[in-house]
Design an enzyme around this catalytic site. Structure first.
Site, short mmCIF file in Angstrom:
data_model
loop_
_atom_site.label_atom_id
_atom_site.label_comp_id
_atom_site.label_asym_id
_atom_site.label_seq_id
_atom_site.Cartn_x
_atom_site.Cartn_y
_atom_site.Cartn_z
CB THR A 119 -10.08 5.14 -0.99
OG1 THR A 119 -9.50 5.46 0.27
CG2 THR A 119 -9.46 3.86 -1.51
CE LYS A 150 -13.85 6.29 1.15
NZ LYS A 150 -12.87 6.41 2.25
CG HIS A 154 -2.01 -0.96 1.21
ND1 HIS A 154 -3.26 -0.71 0.68
CD2 HIS A 154 -2.04 -2.23 1.64
CE1 HIS A 154 -4.01 -1.78 0.81
NE2 HIS A 154 -3.29 -2.73 1.39
CE LYS A 199 -2.35 10.91 3.11
NZ LYS A 199 -3.02 10.04 2.13
CE LYS A 206 -6.26 14.17 0.20
NZ LYS A 206 -6.56 12.93 -0.46
NE ARG A 207 -3.46 10.26 10.11
CZ ARG A 207 -3.15 9.33 11.00
NH1 ARG A 207 -3.94 8.29 11.22
NH2 ARG A 207 -2.03 9.43 11.72
C1 26V Z 1 2.09 1.86 7.97
C2 26V Z 1 2.51 1.86 9.25
C3 26V Z 1 3.94 1.79 9.52
C4 26V Z 1 4.21 1.32 10.90
C5 26V Z 1 3.43 2.09 11.90
C6 26V Z 1 1.96 1.93 11.70
C7 26V Z 1 1.57 1.94 10.28
C8 26V Z 1 0.25 2.00 9.98
C9 26V Z 1 -0.16 1.99 8.68
C10 26V Z 1 0.76 1.94 7.69
C11 26V Z 1 0.25 1.84 6.31
C12 26V Z 1 0.62 2.94 5.46
C13 26V Z 1 0.14 2.63 4.11
C14 26V Z 1 -1.20 3.19 3.77
O1 26V Z 1 -2.04 3.50 4.59
N1 26V Z 1 -1.40 3.31 2.51
C15 26V Z 1 -2.59 3.87 1.93
O2 26V Z 1 -3.37 2.77 1.48
C16 26V Z 1 -4.57 3.19 0.86
C17 26V Z 1 -5.36 1.95 0.54
O3 26V Z 1 -4.69 1.18 -0.40
C18 26V Z 1 -4.24 4.00 -0.37
O4 26V Z 1 -5.43 4.45 -0.95
C19 26V Z 1 -3.38 5.21 0.00
O5 26V Z 1 -2.97 5.88 -1.16
C20 26V Z 1 -2.16 4.73 0.76
O6 26V Z 1 -1.42 5.84 1.25
#
Ligand code: 26V
Length: 814
Positions: free
Chosen positions: A652, A656, A355, A550, A544-545
């Site tokens: 996403t 929406k 992701h 971003k 968004k976050r």
């Molecule tokens: C990474 C980490 C790293 C360790 C600490 C906790 C933590 C929590 C979440 C993440 C995931 C980061 C990746 C993420 O959220 N990607 C997003 O995924 C969406 C669904 O596929 C996508 O639409 C977004 O563009 C993408 O940033």
């Protein structure tokens, strides 16, 4: 299900009395909510139980979606729509003098996720059930979800999200399905009966207790399950002797240490900080989930060698990566298969989605940490690594001697989780075309060359039932009136709306609906925060976050430049615009937190300045999450999707917003590119560098942010506004933002894209002036949004990766 209003009222009054011990007149809103929830759950029970019996009876191949996060939001209305009882219940409550809207507000958001990745998992749950795929979610029942955000004096302040404090009506605790998860200890190896046998000794034992939540499909009688595990101390370990000696402190501190595992969701969404508790969480739910699957598979009596034929396990990013060595462990140490057999089953069972391309989000765990927390698991990872290295060494040692080290799973003293996932699975996918292409041709190129055919794309999607049908009832009715209700099951039939593309009456009504939604949102905002906004202004929305990539900074700098222009020329012909932001920053991410303060400080300045506040307004909406999104999105005119090209894997929120008729201001990034392909370039506002240009500038270091600062006077003044006293803050307030832009050469190309952003913003405004043109653009966006339904995404996953059967309904299979 069949339900009439009278029956419902009778059931409900009885339930309310039984649950609250009070008659209707004395009940609180929470009593009313709780009674309604428990009744709706009961209405679902037959189908829920029936579904699992049917899956077992049919020896069905099932999908298990392992995800650290499920950002579900509220469930009550979703459930009622899925069961087809929404109108009946609404009517029944009205008859009783109650309001469904008020009652449903009493439900707490299930906020067990950070953002896109967790919300995607929730959309997938809905789509799997609705499309008719036997698919379940496995995750953690965090006691605290993502923090609650308050804005105090312009700053983000975090508060714990106590979502369980009044109980969760939807879950069912399953104590008999609890399993043990072991941490630490040591591995004793023996040679028994001609094979190596491994014993884990002196471990710390944690009980993983599942709580199941039903996931009903849309009016098809199918109810899948979301299973979330909670950590509990094992009773014998709960030292009764110590307890009776009065040694309460020690007894409870041990209990708390164990239960800490499922206490809180980590609030960082893109910054990996290597905390031990996080690794414990990851192993905890993966081990519990796999043991649960193994247990029910063994009960079926099917041969263990066929495990992969009946179970597809999908891992949502690398967080559940330990599913690979854990499945190997179960197959070898418990089921007594040899390495080759276990490896074949494991890789055939597991598939993986990536992701993000951001390096700082890539999970890597120090070898010593992994080794002491999970000694047997680490041994297995080492062996996977050793065998894989052997092959890559043989293949590349002459042509490219460094390649084998680059591809290794263990390197530089760390376990690289993404590499483990690629090697240990049969499918690796990205989440939008561009993202998947960059994975295959750049970031993971050596792996793509090594594993021809393993890499693929599955463009993300969103459940159009929650994000259109439920959250925008006016628009849904308008659509159904024109093309019938087939789109609810087959969202791509929204395309039929194209025949109204030049129908003035239809388009006018579309705009009237948007206006009504804007009034709704302004009322909601006023009620929740006291802020008033003008429904006749353009609602320009970035939700968004908060992250540098971003580029909320680009948006706010542009707003600052509009302010400066308006101050100079108050008669500037601008359509009134309300800029709305919603964003949470990771608590430790200082630059992001400064950006929140900047948005609020600019808002304070602009909103109080009579010279400009007729034309500009800036609002930061507190505590952005699923429910807030459901209120904002139907009201949006412009959707800001302005990430640095190549950085947003998909997005996403972009889907929406388009589905609700907003027109996108976009960079060529993530799924924006596919939105462009769907709507055509006349129905989207594009600007900025391409991904290729971003890569090139980054590689050849030819970008000089400071030169742009020097040569663009308006941009320079906007940046200087951060420090020159215009804003009511100290000159150091925004030093991290300023220094990222100017001292560290603007890694996200904010300055580089500024001019092209300002130009496209002007074009968007001009287009908005032409109501006919705008309404047609809006219609095209809605009509073309069907491919971004997660039903399509799920069908793609199932066709190419999971290959589970698809049931129209389960009625009749019992
Ligand atoms: C990474 C980490 C790293 C360790 C600490 C906790 C933590 C929590 C979440 C993440 C995931 C980061 C990746 C993420 O959220 N990607 C997003 O995924 C969406 C669904 O596929 C996508 O639409 C977004 O563009 C993408 O940033």
């Amino acid at each position: 299900m069949e339900l009439n209003v009278n029956q419902f009222k009778k059931d409900y009054l009885r339930r309310l009395k039984a649950k609250s011990g009070r008659p209707l007149e004395e009940s609180t809103v929470w009593d009313q909510y709780h009674a309604l929830g428990s009744l709706i759950k009961e209405y679902m029970t037959d189908d829920w139980v029936g579904t699992s019996i049917a899956y077992n009876k049919l020896d069905t191949r099932q999908v298990f979606y392992f995800s650290m996060e499920f950002l579900t939001g509220k469930l009550l209305c979703d459930y009622m729509h899925a069961m087809g009882v929404f109108e009946v219940v609404e009517q029944g409550l009205t008859d009783l003098g109650l309001s469904l809207e008020t009652i449903s507000e009493a439900e707490r958001d299930q906020g067990l996720g950070n953002g896109g990745l967790g919300r995607l998992a929730a959309c997938f749950m809905d789509s799997m059930a609705s499309v008719g795929i036997p698919g379940h979610g496995i995750g953690i029942r965090f006691n605290f979800g993502l923090f609650e955000q308050k804005i105090i004096n312009g700053y983000q302040v975090e508060f714990p999200d106590r979502w369980l404090e009044n109980r969760n009506v939807w879950e069912v605790k399953m104590p008999d399905k609890a399993v043990e998860v072991h941490f630490g200890g040591s591995v004793r190896q023996d040679y028994i009966g001609g094979r190596n046998v491994f014993f884990l000794e002196n471990t710390e034992v944690v009980m993983a207790v599942p709580y199941d939540t039903p996931i009903p499909g849309y009016q098809n009688g199918i109810v899948n399950t979301l299973r979330l595990y909670s950590a509990e101390a094992k009773t014998p370990d709960f030292d009764l002797a110590g307890f009776s000696r009065g040694d309460y402190n020690r007894v409870f501190s041990e209990k708390y240490a164990v239960e800490a595992i499922s206490q809180v969701l980590y609030p960082d969404d893109a910054y990996e900080n290597g905390r031990l508790l996080r690794l414990k969480q990851e192993y905890f739910f993966v081990s519990a989930g796999l043991q649960g699957i193994m247990r029910s598979f063994k009960r079926s009596g099917l041969p263990i060698r066929d495990f992969h034929k009946y179970n597809a396990i999908h891992i949502n990013d690398t967080h559940p990566a330990l599913a690979i060595p854990e499945l190997m462990r179960l197959l070898m140490d418990i089921e007594e298969l040899n390495w080759e057999e276990a490896w074949k089953i494991t890789t055939q069972t597991i598939s993986y989605t990536n992701h993000t391309l951001l390096h700082e989000a890539m999970e890597k765990w120090p070898v010593d940490v992994m080794k002491s927390l999970l000694p047997r698991i680490f041994m297995i990872i080492e062996e996977i690594d050793r065998r894989f290295n052997q092959i890559t060494e043989r293949l590349y040692h002459q042509v490219d001697p460094r390649r084998s080290q680059q591809m290794a799973i263990i390197g530089d003293g760390q376990v690289r989780m993404a590499h483990l996932c690629i090697v240990g699975s049969h499918s690796v996918n990205g989440v939008a075309k561009l993202h998947s292409e960059l994975l295959a041709t750049k970031e993971l190129k050596p792996f793509n060359e090594f594993y021809a055919g393993k890499f693929n794309n599955k463009t993300n999607g969103i459940t159009h039932r929650r994000w259109l049908l439920h959250s925008n009832p006016r628009l849904s009715a308008h659509i159904t009136e024109a093309i019938g209700d087939e789109w609810i099951k087959e969202p791509e039939s929204l395309g039929r709306l194209m025949k109204y593309h030049s129908d003035p009456a239809y388009l006018e009504k579309l705009m009237a609906i948007k206006r009504a939604n804007k009034v709704d949102f302004s009322n909601y905002l006023h009620k929740t925060s006291g802020v008033s906004i003008d429904p006749d202004s353009i609602y320009d929305i970035q939700i968004k976050r908060l992250h540098e990539y971003k580029r909320q900074t680009l948006n706010i700098l542009h707003i600052m430049s509009m302010y400066l222009r308006l101050k100079e020329d108050p008669d500037l012909d601008l359509i009134p615009r309300t800029f709305l932001f919603g964003a949470k920053a990771a608590p430790g991410y200082q630059t992001a937190k400064q950006t929140i303060k900047l948005i609020n400080a600019v808002g304070d300045l602009i909103n109080a300045d009579k010279d400009v506040n007729e034309k500009l307004k800036v609002v930061f909406v507190e505590n952005y999450g699923v429910t807030v999104a459901e209120h904002i999105i139907p009201s949006a005119d412009i959707s800001e999707q302005i990430s640095t090209a190549s950085k947003e894997a998909s997005g996403t929120g972009n889907m929406k917003l388009m589905m609700n008729g907003a027109v996108t201001v976009a960079t060529l990034d993530g799924a924006n590119i596919e939105i462009l392909e769907a709507v055509g370039k006349d129905n989207i506002f594009l600007f900025g560098l391409t991904a290729e240009e971003v890569y090139r500038y980054t590689e050849n270091h030819s970008y000089k942010a400071f030169e742009i600062y020097q040569n663009n006077p308006l941009l320079r003044r906007a940046i200087d506004m951060m420090t020159d006293g215009t804003l009511n803050v100290s000159p150091e307030e925004f030093y991290l933002i300023r220094s990222a832009l100017l001292d560290h050469n603007d890694a996200f190309f904010v300055l580089k894209d500024f001019e092209s952003y300002a130009n496209i913003q002007k074009k968007a405004c001009e287009a908005y002036r032409d109501k006919k043109r705008w309404s047609a653009m809006s219609l095209v966006n809605i009509a073309k949004s069907g491919i971004f339904s997660s039903d399509r995404t799920i069908r793609d996953y199932n066709r190419d990766i999971w290959k589970a059967p698809v049931f129209e309904t389960l009625k009749g299979s019992l």
